[in-house]
Design a protein around this motif. Structure first.
Motif, PDB file in Angstrom:
ATOM      1  N   PRO A  84       8.450  -4.633  10.349  1.00 25.81           N
ATOM      2  CA  PRO A  84       9.481  -5.409   9.658  1.00 25.81           C
ATOM      3  C   PRO A  84       8.901  -6.318   8.589  1.00 25.81           C
ATOM      4  N   GLY A  85       9.696  -6.555   7.562  1.00 23.43           N
ATOM      5  CA  GLY A  85       9.370  -7.564   6.580  1.00 23.43           C
ATOM      6  C   GLY A  85      10.193  -8.811   6.842  1.00 23.43           C
ATOM      7  N   ILE A  86      10.133  -9.758   5.936  1.00 18.41           N
ATOM      8  CA  ILE A  86      10.809 -11.037   6.130  1.00 18.41           C
ATOM      9  C   ILE A  86      12.318 -10.869   6.219  1.00 18.41           C
ATOM     10  N   PHE A  87      12.881  -9.906   5.493  1.00 16.56           N
ATOM     11  CA  PHE A  87      14.327  -9.724   5.485  1.00 16.56           C
ATOM     12  C   PHE A  87      14.829  -8.820   6.621  1.00 16.56           C
ATOM     13  N   GLU A  88      13.958  -8.443   7.548  1.00 18.01           N
ATOM     14  CA  GLU A  88      14.347  -7.493   8.583  1.00 18.01           C
ATOM     15  C   GLU A  88      14.230  -8.121   9.968  1.00 18.01           C
ATOM     16  N   ARG A  89      14.816  -7.460  10.960  1.00 19.49           N
ATOM     17  CA  ARG A  89      14.839  -7.987  12.315  1.00 19.49           C
ATOM     18  C   ARG A  89      13.525  -7.674  13.045  1.00 19.49           C
ATOM     19  N   SER A  90      13.244  -8.489  14.072  1.00 16.88           N
ATOM     20  CA  SER A  90      12.037  -8.312  14.864  1.00 16.88           C
ATOM     21  C   SER A  90      12.077  -6.981  15.620  1.00 16.88           C
ATOM     22  N   ILE A  91      10.880  -6.439  15.879  1.00 20.61           N
ATOM     23  CA  ILE A  91      10.764  -5.223  16.683  1.00 20.61           C
ATOM     24  C   ILE A  91       9.613  -5.391  17.661  1.00 20.61           C
ATOM     25  N   ASP A  92       9.558  -4.542  18.671  1.00 25.40           N
ATOM     26  CA  ASP A  92       8.436  -4.512  19.612  1.00 25.40           C
ATOM     27  C   ASP A  92       7.486  -3.397  19.204  1.00 25.40           C
ATOM     28  N   VAL A  93       6.214  -3.744  19.077  1.00 22.99           N
ATOM     29  CA  VAL A  93       5.182  -2.786  18.693  1.00 22.99           C
ATOM     30  C   VAL A  93       4.026  -2.914  19.674  1.00 22.99           C
ATOM     31  N   ALA A  94       3.783  -1.865  20.434  1.00 23.35           N
ATOM     32  CA  ALA A  94       2.642  -1.823  21.363  1.00 23.35           C
ATOM     33  C   ALA A  94       2.596  -3.053  22.258  1.00 23.35           C
ATOM     34  N   GLY A  95       3.755  -3.453  22.754  1.00 22.31           N
ATOM     35  CA  GLY A  95       3.802  -4.566  23.700  1.00 22.31           C
ATOM     36  C   GLY A  95       3.835  -5.942  23.087  1.00 22.31           C
ATOM     37  N   ARG A  96       3.898  -6.034  21.759  1.00 23.82           N
ATOM     38  CA  ARG A  96       3.993  -7.352  21.122  1.00 23.82           C
ATOM     39  C   ARG A  96       5.246  -7.407  20.256  1.00 23.82           C
ATOM     40  N   THR A  97       5.853  -8.587  20.204  1.00 28.56           N
ATOM     41  CA  THR A  97       7.022  -8.796  19.355  1.00 28.56           C
ATOM     42  C   THR A  97       6.566  -9.113  17.948  1.00 28.56           C
ATOM     43  N   VAL A  98       7.014  -8.342  16.991  1.00 26.06           N
ATOM     44  CA  VAL A  98       6.625  -8.525  15.595  1.00 26.06           C
ATOM     45  C   VAL A  98       7.844  -9.035  14.832  1.00 26.06           C
ATOM     46  N   ASN A  99       7.745 -10.277  14.340  1.00 25.08           N
ATOM     47  CA  ASN A  99       8.826 -10.867  13.545  1.00 25.08           C
ATOM     48  C   ASN A  99       8.730 -10.467  12.082  1.00 25.08           C
ATOM     49  N   ALA A 139       0.818  -1.209   0.000  1.00 25.27           N
ATOM     50  CA  ALA A 139       0.000   0.000   0.000  1.00 25.27           C
ATOM     51  C   ALA A 139       0.849   1.255   0.000  1.00 25.27           C
ATOM     52  N   SER A 140       2.105   1.129   0.411  1.00 23.27           N
ATOM     53  CA  SER A 140       3.043   2.246   0.353  1.00 23.27           C
ATOM     54  C   SER A 140       4.388   1.703  -0.108  1.00 23.27           C
ATOM     55  N   PRO A 141       5.223   2.520  -0.734  1.00 22.02           N
ATOM     56  CA  PRO A 141       6.494   2.014  -1.267  1.00 22.02           C
ATOM     57  C   PRO A 141       7.350   1.402  -0.166  1.00 22.02           C
ATOM     58  N   PRO A 142       7.833   0.176  -0.345  1.00 21.83           N
ATOM     59  CA  PRO A 142       8.679  -0.452   0.680  1.00 21.83           C
ATOM     60  C   PRO A 142       9.955   0.348   0.903  1.00 21.83           C
ATOM     61  N   ALA A 143      10.292   0.521   2.187  1.00 23.53           N
ATOM     62  CA  ALA A 143      11.477   1.301   2.518  1.00 23.53           C
ATOM     63  C   ALA A 143      12.732   0.443   2.573  1.00 23.53           C
ATOM     64  N   GLY A 144      12.583  -0.807   3.010  1.00 19.89           N
ATOM     65  CA  GLY A 144      13.730  -1.691   3.143  1.00 19.89           C
ATOM     66  C   GLY A 144      13.682  -2.817   2.129  1.00 19.89           C
ATOM     67  N   MET A 145      14.566  -3.791   2.302  1.00 14.86           N
ATOM     68  CA  MET A 145      14.570  -4.972   1.430  1.00 14.86           C
ATOM     69  C   MET A 145      13.194  -5.634   1.465  1.00 14.86           C
ATOM     70  N   HIS A 146      12.586  -5.797   0.300  1.00  9.08           N
ATOM     71  CA  HIS A 146      11.195  -6.250   0.218  1.00  9.08           C
ATOM     72  C   HIS A 146      11.125  -7.682  -0.301  1.00  9.08           C
ATOM     73  N   HIS A 147      10.483  -8.547   0.476  1.00  4.94           N
ATOM     74  CA  HIS A 147      10.157  -9.892   0.010  1.00  4.94           C
ATOM     75  C   HIS A 147       8.749  -9.859  -0.566  1.00  4.94           C
ATOM     76  N   TRP A 148       8.501 -10.659  -1.613  1.00  5.59           N
ATOM     77  CA  TRP A 148       7.175 -10.673  -2.244  1.00  5.59           C
ATOM     78  C   TRP A 148       6.085 -10.927  -1.203  1.00  5.59           C
ATOM     79  N   PHE A 149       6.369 -11.764  -0.199  1.00  6.08           N
ATOM     80  CA  PHE A 149       5.364 -12.107   0.812  1.00  6.08           C
ATOM     81  C   PHE A 149       5.059 -10.948   1.760  1.00  6.08           C
ATOM     82  N   ASP A 150       5.851  -9.855   1.703  1.00  5.06           N
ATOM     83  CA  ASP A 150       5.630  -8.723   2.597  1.00  5.06           C
ATOM     84  C   ASP A 150       4.477  -7.828   2.156  1.00  5.06           C
TER      85      ASP A 150
END
Length: 466
Positions: A101-116, A54-65
């Motif tokens: 994050p996308g598939i090629f990026e590291r996990s982050i914490d968002v609003a108290g949940r870990t997003v892989n 929906a918006s241009p990917p900023a980092g390395m983009h996997h098709w599944f992202d």
């Protein structure tokens, strides 16, 4: 003065260009132009899911992202209408989650949940309890969608009773109306399976222990059993750093767990090492030696391509996505414990579908896509298989035209019918093709002109008379 313009990391990414480039507009169109004649027997909707940033990917983009986008065509009285809509997930990039994050990026914490990785609900779409459910490959939150409008209703949690997630390729039993699903976790040696009633109530949920974390893709469903896949492929952080995303562990066997749908101990069957993306269908057969649980699926084979330097850092991704597979049948005797593997054909095909009204029961025919001779994932035709004899019939799209996973809609006699598929061409135009399965080599009985291009994507479904 130095040019401070950021370098676009996706400049060599094939899955953001051409046939795969996202579309920005959500379009609605009535009374579409038709070449030929839409059969009056077609009364319902054909829906297909796929990735569409929906918006241009900023980092390395996997098709599944890519954010999930549903495309739908509805048929009634020989007429057709079209609509496409984004699936409104909690991680939709245009909704303020551009840093997810996308598939090629590291996990982050968002609003108290870990997003892989961003949960995009972009992979599969099924019809259950009067709603479409958009599902994500790596087991995410199912998103309920209105089958009349493609507007998102809500995250589906089955009355607040869903314990975890639901993976793409969960199954609907049209006879009972039940949804049979599976779930898995990238870092845990476990898998789960559950059942939801026809009216949306969770009736069963069960944990299955595994030797280690796995990365399955599909499951089997019969009248009385689910078939879970313990396949020798795992998720690996080291692989991600090398742009591979997944790795194959060759010294482990392929195992299938046959689990009673209403709960009970799994019965395990071992077979030679392989990987399976998509199941054709599963059913039960009575033999003199007991009940055989039968699963037909597409077994992966080496794709034969060399990494292409034109894709730069995305060469490994392109290689993994160049799916090549052959149709096989696995037979598992529930009394003797014997397992047998049989090859249906040595030709390459994938993205198989059957009559959804017969899912979980024995079917005579299946319908698969034929891959174009190209490392990019595009489909140059369709093939119809007789699962009893292995005989096949083929339908090829015109040169430069590529299809999507089709749906099969049966005639009143229940055996033959029509295949419906989106097509897109290299000139940027899209159509829906309707093919009579009793004459696969013939021209489509109808070609429906679409108001905008439909990017190549993933899986689809049919919902009757919605």
């Amino acid at each position: 003065m130095n040019d401070m313009t950021p370098i676009n990391p996706n400049k060599q990414n094939p899955y953001l260009k051409g046939l795969y480039a996202p579309v920005a507009e959500e379009v609605s169109a009535q009374n579409l132009e038709v070449v030929g004649e839409i059969p009056n027997s077609l009364h319902g909707g054909y829906f297909r899911n796929g990735p569409n940033p929906a918006s241009p990917p900023a980092g390395m983009h996997h098709w599944f992202d890519g954010d999930g986008m549903l495309h739908g065509v509805w048929f009634e009285n020989g007429n057709a209408r079209y609509r496409n809509r984004f699936v409104q997930t909690q991680d939709l990039s245009s909704g303020g989650a551009d840093g997810m994050p996308g598939i090629f990026e590291r996990s982050i914490d968002v609003a108290g949940r870990t997003v892989n990785y961003r949960d995009t609900a972009n992979t599969d779409v099924i019809y259950h309890n009067g709603k479409l459910l958009a599902l994500w490959y790596i087991s995410g939150k199912p998103v309920a969608v209105d089958p009349h409008t493609l507007e998102t209703i809500a995250i589906e949690n089955f009355g607040g009773k869903l314990p975890r997630n639901v993976s793409a390729h969960s199954k609907v039993d049209a006879v009972t109306g039940e949804l049979v699903f599976f779930d898995y976790a990238l870092y845990e040696p476990k898998m789960w399976t559950g059942t939801v009633s026809a009216d949306g109530a969770l009736t069963h949920f069960q944990e299955i222990a595994l030797p280690g974390p796995r990365l399955p893709h599909d499951m089997g469903m019969t009248e009385n059993y689910t078939i879970l896949h313990d396949l020798p492929v795992i998720f690996s952080e080291a692989a991600i750093r090398n742009r591979l995303w997944q790795i194959h562990v060759a010294d482990q066997p392929t195992r299938f767990a046959v689990v009673p749908r209403k709960g009970g101990e799994p019965k395990w069957f071992e077979f030679p090492t392989c990987y399976i993306y998509h199941v054709i269908n599963s059913w039960e057969e009575e033999t003199p030696n007991g009940t055989e649980v039968v699963m037909a699926a597409c077994k992966m084979v080496p794709n034969g391509f060399e990494p292409d330097p034109q894709y730069g850092p995305f060469a490994a991704m392109a290689d993994v996505l160049a799916l090549r597979a052959q149709p096989f049948i696995w037979r598992m005797n529930m009394q003797t414990g014997e397992g047998r593997e049989e090859q249906i054909d040595d030709a390459l095909s994938e993205f198989p579908v059957v009559d959804t009204l017969k899912a979980g029961r024995k079917t005579k025919h299946s319908y698969h896509v034929i891959f174009d001779d190209c490392i990019e994932q595009r489909f140059s035709g369709l093939v119809k298989y007789d699962l009893e004899t292995g005989k096949s019939e083929r339908h090829y799209f015109p040169k430069g035209v590529f299809g999507s996973e089709p749906v099969f809609v049966a005639n009143d006699d229940g055996e033959e019918g029509h295949l419906i598929t989106f097509t897109s061409d290299l000139a940027g135009k899209s159509e829906v093709h309707i093919i009579n399965t009793s004459d696969m080599s013939a021209e489509p009985v109808a070609k429906v002109k679409l108001p905008q291009r439909v990017p190549l994507g993933f899986h689809g479904t049919w919902a009757p008379a919605v």
